[in-house]
Design a protein around this motif. Structure first.
Motif, mmCIF file in Angstrom:
data_model
loop_
_atom_site.group_PDB
_atom_site.id
_atom_site.type_symbol
_atom_site.label_atom_id
_atom_site.label_comp_id
_atom_site.label_asym_id
_atom_site.label_seq_id
_atom_site.Cartn_x
_atom_site.Cartn_y
_atom_site.Cartn_z
ATOM 1 N N THR A 179 44.991 -28.830 46.455
ATOM 2 C CA THR A 179 45.565 -27.606 47.005
ATOM 3 C C THR A 179 44.613 -26.913 47.968
ATOM 4 O O THR A 179 44.972 -25.891 48.541
ATOM 5 N N GLY A 219 50.631 -21.146 42.623
ATOM 6 C CA GLY A 219 50.243 -20.610 43.922
ATOM 7 C C GLY A 219 50.542 -21.587 45.051
ATOM 8 O O GLY A 219 50.990 -21.191 46.130
ATOM 9 N N TRP A 263 53.120 -20.839 48.032
ATOM 10 C CA TRP A 263 52.652 -20.925 49.416
ATOM 11 C C TRP A 263 53.538 -21.867 50.230
ATOM 12 O O TRP A 263 53.914 -21.565 51.359
ATOM 13 N N THR A 299 56.849 -20.164 50.919
ATOM 14 C CA THR A 299 56.699 -19.122 51.932
ATOM 15 C C THR A 299 56.610 -19.722 53.334
ATOM 16 O O THR A 299 57.292 -19.264 54.259
#
Length: 94
Positions: free
Chosen positions: A42, A67, A71, A74
């Motif tokens: 990541t 996360g 991400w 998004t």
């Protein structure tokens, strides 16, 4: 003492005595290696604050995966919005 040529990441992780977990338990080694691999994939990076207990490794892996998914969602949403900004161009392309 552990000689440098006999040292590995497992001995470096558990030899200093900061981890209360047992280095002979395969689940502890698996959690530590999974933490490292998720952190690398990541591209979160290697910070100064690292987990010590097995439960902390599991929580860190879950948070990093959540996360990463957030991400990606998004960025995907922003790309979708940007590609559909001009309704005239969208109608022309269809």
């Amino acid at each position: 003492d552990i000689l440098p040529e006999d040292s590995s990441w497992i001995t470096a992780l558990f030899a200093d005595g900061t981890s209360p977990n047992d280095p002979c338990d395969p689940w502890h080694v698996y959690a530590a290696s999974l933490h490292w691999s998720v952190m690398t994939i990541t591209s979160i990076g290697y910070g100064d604050i690292t987990p010590i207990r097995n439960a902390e490794y599991v929580v860190c892996v879950l948070c990093m995966l959540a996360g990463g998914v957030l991400w990606a969602y998004t960025i995907g949403s922003l790309c979708s919005i940007m590609s559909n900004v001009d309704p005239v161009e969208t109608k022309f392309e269809t």
